[in-house]
Design a protein around this motif. Structure first.
Motif, mmCIF file in Angstrom:
data_model
loop_
_atom_site.group_PDB
_atom_site.id
_atom_site.type_symbol
_atom_site.label_atom_id
_atom_site.label_comp_id
_atom_site.label_asym_id
_atom_site.label_seq_id
_atom_site.Cartn_x
_atom_site.Cartn_y
_atom_site.Cartn_z
ATOM 1 N N SER A 11 18.661 5.440 31.102
ATOM 2 C CA SER A 11 17.856 5.727 32.272
ATOM 3 C C SER A 11 16.417 5.984 31.866
ATOM 4 O O SER A 11 16.167 6.680 30.877
ATOM 5 C CB SER A 11 18.411 6.954 33.001
ATOM 6 O OG SER A 11 19.723 6.717 33.472
ATOM 7 N N GLN A 13 12.131 6.147 33.594
ATOM 8 C CA GLN A 13 11.269 6.125 34.774
ATOM 9 C C GLN A 13 10.483 4.823 34.829
ATOM 10 O O GLN A 13 10.264 4.164 33.794
ATOM 11 C CB GLN A 13 10.321 7.319 34.752
ATOM 12 C CG GLN A 13 11.009 8.654 35.017
ATOM 13 C CD GLN A 13 10.019 9.775 35.261
ATOM 14 O OE1 GLN A 13 8.944 9.783 34.701
ATOM 15 N NE2 GLN A 13 10.409 10.726 36.097
ATOM 16 N N ALA A 14 10.077 4.473 36.018
ATOM 17 C CA ALA A 14 9.283 3.266 36.201
ATOM 18 C C ALA A 14 8.050 3.307 35.304
ATOM 19 O O ALA A 14 7.414 4.349 35.149
ATOM 20 C CB ALA A 14 8.862 3.140 37.661
ATOM 21 N N LYS A 86 10.614 -1.615 36.120
ATOM 22 C CA LYS A 86 10.514 -1.365 37.552
ATOM 23 C C LYS A 86 11.895 -0.975 38.089
ATOM 24 O O LYS A 86 12.914 -1.349 37.494
ATOM 25 C CB LYS A 86 10.038 -2.623 38.266
ATOM 26 C CG LYS A 86 8.731 -3.193 37.752
ATOM 27 C CD LYS A 86 8.407 -4.505 38.446
ATOM 28 C CE LYS A 86 7.116 -5.111 37.925
ATOM 29 N NZ LYS A 86 6.796 -6.407 38.599
ATOM 30 N N PRO A 87 11.938 -0.272 39.201
ATOM 31 C CA PRO A 87 13.250 0.069 39.779
ATOM 32 C C PRO A 87 14.124 -1.163 40.024
ATOM 33 O O PRO A 87 15.351 -1.078 39.878
ATOM 34 C CB PRO A 87 12.871 0.772 41.091
ATOM 35 C CG PRO A 87 11.541 1.392 40.798
ATOM 36 C CD PRO A 87 10.837 0.408 39.916
ATOM 37 N N GLU A 88 13.512 -2.298 40.341
ATOM 38 C CA GLU A 88 14.300 -3.501 40.584
ATOM 39 C C GLU A 88 14.880 -4.101 39.304
ATOM 40 O O GLU A 88 15.633 -5.075 39.369
ATOM 41 C CB GLU A 88 13.459 -4.557 41.320
ATOM 42 C CG GLU A 88 12.109 -4.845 40.712
ATOM 43 C CD GLU A 88 10.983 -4.044 41.364
ATOM 44 O OE1 GLU A 88 11.177 -2.830 41.609
ATOM 45 O OE2 GLU A 88 9.910 -4.632 41.587
ATOM 46 N N THR A 90 16.844 -2.335 37.547
ATOM 47 C CA THR A 90 18.122 -1.640 37.429
ATOM 48 C C THR A 90 19.274 -2.623 37.567
ATOM 49 O O THR A 90 19.368 -3.360 38.554
ATOM 50 C CB THR A 90 18.233 -0.553 38.508
ATOM 51 O OG1 THR A 90 17.235 0.442 38.260
ATOM 52 C CG2 THR A 90 19.607 0.094 38.485
ATOM 53 N N THR A 116 19.012 1.788 34.111
ATOM 54 C CA THR A 116 18.653 2.382 35.397
ATOM 55 C C THR A 116 17.200 2.817 35.342
ATOM 56 O O THR A 116 16.809 3.579 34.456
ATOM 57 C CB THR A 116 19.547 3.576 35.723
ATOM 58 O OG1 THR A 116 20.913 3.160 35.732
ATOM 59 C CG2 THR A 116 19.189 4.161 37.085
ATOM 60 N N VAL A 117 16.413 2.303 36.277
ATOM 61 C CA VAL A 117 14.988 2.635 36.330
ATOM 62 C C VAL A 117 14.719 3.389 37.626
ATOM 63 O O VAL A 117 14.972 2.875 38.722
ATOM 64 C CB VAL A 117 14.118 1.369 36.258
ATOM 65 C CG1 VAL A 117 12.642 1.749 36.210
ATOM 66 C CG2 VAL A 117 14.493 0.525 35.041
ATOM 67 N N SER A 118 14.204 4.586 37.497
ATOM 68 C CA SER A 118 13.922 5.404 38.676
ATOM 69 C C SER A 118 12.437 5.377 38.999
ATOM 70 O O SER A 118 11.592 5.237 38.112
ATOM 71 C CB SER A 118 14.387 6.842 38.437
ATOM 72 O OG SER A 118 13.746 7.382 37.297
ATOM 73 N N SER A 119 12.161 5.516 40.281
ATOM 74 C CA SER A 119 10.750 5.456 40.718
ATOM 75 C C SER A 119 10.095 6.834 40.669
ATOM 76 O O SER A 119 10.740 7.837 40.468
ATOM 77 C CB SER A 119 10.694 4.904 42.143
ATOM 78 O OG SER A 119 11.470 5.705 43.003
#
Length: 119
Positions: A11, A13-14, A86-88, A90, A116-119
Protein backbone atom coordinates in the motif's frame (compact mmCIF):
# COMPACT_ATOMS: atom_id res chain seq x y z
CA UNK A 1 8.76 -27.01 -13.73
CA UNK A 2 8.43 -23.27 -14.28
CA UNK A 3 7.48 -21.07 -11.36
CA UNK A 4 7.04 -17.31 -11.28
CA UNK A 5 6.72 -15.61 -7.90
CA UNK A 6 5.88 -11.93 -7.58
CA UNK A 7 6.87 -9.76 -4.65
CA UNK A 8 7.03 -6.10 -3.73
CA UNK A 9 3.38 -5.19 -3.67
CA UNK A 10 1.83 -3.16 -0.90
CA UNK A 11 0.00 0.00 0.00
CA UNK A 12 1.26 3.44 -0.94
CA UNK A 13 -0.10 6.95 -1.19
CA UNK A 14 -0.68 8.61 -4.52
CA UNK A 15 2.54 9.95 -5.98
CA UNK A 16 4.60 7.25 -4.33
CA UNK A 17 6.65 4.44 -5.83
CA UNK A 18 6.86 0.67 -5.62
CA UNK A 19 9.12 -1.88 -7.23
CA UNK A 20 7.73 -5.28 -8.10
CA UNK A 21 9.91 -8.30 -8.72
CA UNK A 22 9.11 -11.59 -10.39
CA UNK A 23 11.51 -14.36 -9.47
CA UNK A 24 11.64 -17.19 -11.98
CA UNK A 25 12.66 -20.78 -11.39
CA UNK A 26 12.96 -23.37 -14.12
CA UNK A 27 12.97 -20.52 -16.62
CA UNK A 28 15.67 -18.12 -17.76
CA UNK A 29 14.50 -14.50 -17.92
CA UNK A 30 17.46 -13.42 -20.03
CA UNK A 31 16.33 -12.98 -23.62
CA UNK A 32 12.84 -14.18 -22.71
CA UNK A 33 9.54 -12.65 -23.68
CA UNK A 34 7.80 -11.62 -20.49
CA UNK A 35 5.26 -9.12 -19.32
CA UNK A 36 3.44 -7.57 -16.40
CA UNK A 37 -0.33 -7.62 -16.31
CA UNK A 38 -2.78 -6.19 -13.84
CA UNK A 39 -6.41 -6.71 -13.00
CA UNK A 40 -8.55 -4.38 -10.94
CA UNK A 41 -11.84 -5.52 -9.36
CA UNK A 42 -14.58 -5.63 -11.95
CA UNK A 43 -12.19 -4.94 -14.82
CA UNK A 44 -10.52 -7.07 -17.43
CA UNK A 45 -6.90 -8.06 -17.09
CA UNK A 46 -4.63 -5.76 -19.07
CA UNK A 47 -1.06 -6.04 -20.17
CA UNK A 48 0.79 -2.98 -18.95
CA UNK A 49 4.42 -3.68 -19.82
CA UNK A 50 6.26 -6.24 -21.91
CA UNK A 51 9.79 -6.98 -22.98
CA UNK A 52 11.11 -9.21 -25.73
CA UNK A 53 14.24 -11.21 -26.43
CA UNK A 54 15.88 -8.23 -28.14
CA UNK A 55 15.51 -6.02 -25.09
CA UNK A 56 12.68 -3.97 -26.53
CA UNK A 57 9.91 -2.87 -24.21
CA UNK A 58 6.43 -1.51 -24.70
CA UNK A 59 3.89 -0.07 -22.33
CA UNK A 60 0.21 0.57 -22.05
CA UNK A 61 -0.73 4.21 -22.47
CA UNK A 62 -1.99 4.25 -18.90
CA UNK A 63 1.51 3.63 -17.47
CA UNK A 64 3.80 5.01 -20.18
CA UNK A 65 6.39 7.33 -18.66
CA UNK A 66 5.68 6.19 -15.10
CA UNK A 67 6.48 2.47 -15.13
CA UNK A 68 9.69 0.77 -16.26
CA UNK A 69 10.12 -2.93 -16.97
CA UNK A 70 13.56 -4.46 -16.62
CA UNK A 71 15.26 -7.76 -16.01
CA UNK A 72 18.08 -8.75 -13.68
CA UNK A 73 19.78 -11.70 -15.30
CA UNK A 74 22.00 -12.37 -12.28
CA UNK A 75 18.98 -12.71 -10.00
CA UNK A 76 16.79 -14.18 -12.74
CA UNK A 77 14.06 -11.65 -12.05
CA UNK A 78 11.74 -9.46 -14.07
CA UNK A 79 11.13 -6.15 -12.33
CA UNK A 80 8.61 -3.36 -12.62
CA UNK A 81 9.51 0.05 -11.24
CA UNK A 82 6.34 2.04 -10.65
CA UNK A 83 6.58 5.77 -10.03
CA UNK A 84 4.00 8.53 -9.65
CA UNK A 85 1.41 6.00 -8.63
CA UNK A 86 -2.26 6.88 -8.92
CA UNK A 87 -5.32 5.43 -7.19
CA UNK A 88 -6.35 3.93 -10.54
CA UNK A 89 -3.18 1.82 -10.46
CA UNK A 90 -4.75 -0.20 -7.64
CA UNK A 91 -4.92 -3.79 -8.85
CA UNK A 92 -3.50 -7.26 -8.57
CA UNK A 93 -0.28 -7.39 -10.57
CA UNK A 94 0.86 -10.53 -12.35
CA UNK A 95 4.09 -11.57 -14.00
CA UNK A 96 3.76 -13.74 -17.11
CA UNK A 97 6.06 -15.42 -19.60
CA UNK A 98 5.87 -17.03 -22.99
CA UNK A 99 7.27 -20.50 -23.47
CA UNK A 100 9.00 -19.28 -26.61
CA UNK A 101 9.04 -15.78 -28.04
CA UNK A 102 7.46 -16.91 -31.30
CA UNK A 103 4.45 -18.12 -29.32
CA UNK A 104 1.87 -15.43 -28.78
CA UNK A 105 0.34 -16.77 -25.59
CA UNK A 106 1.68 -16.20 -22.10
CA UNK A 107 1.57 -19.65 -20.60
CA UNK A 108 3.40 -19.18 -17.34
CA UNK A 109 1.85 -17.00 -14.64
CA UNK A 110 2.64 -15.98 -11.11
CA UNK A 111 0.13 -15.86 -8.30
CA UNK A 112 0.02 -12.07 -8.24
CA UNK A 113 0.88 -9.32 -5.80
CA UNK A 114 -1.57 -6.65 -4.63
CA UNK A 115 -0.88 -2.97 -5.15
CA UNK A 116 -3.12 -0.45 -3.41
CA UNK A 117 -2.75 3.27 -4.00
CA UNK A 118 -4.65 5.64 -1.75
CA UNK A 119 -5.48 9.24 -2.55
Amino acid sequence: QVQLVESGGGSVQAGGSLRLSCTASGYAVSRACMAWFRQAPGKERERIAATDNNGRSNYADSVEGRFTISRDNAKNTLDLQMNSLKPEDTAMYYCAARQYCFYVAYVYWGQGTQVTVSS
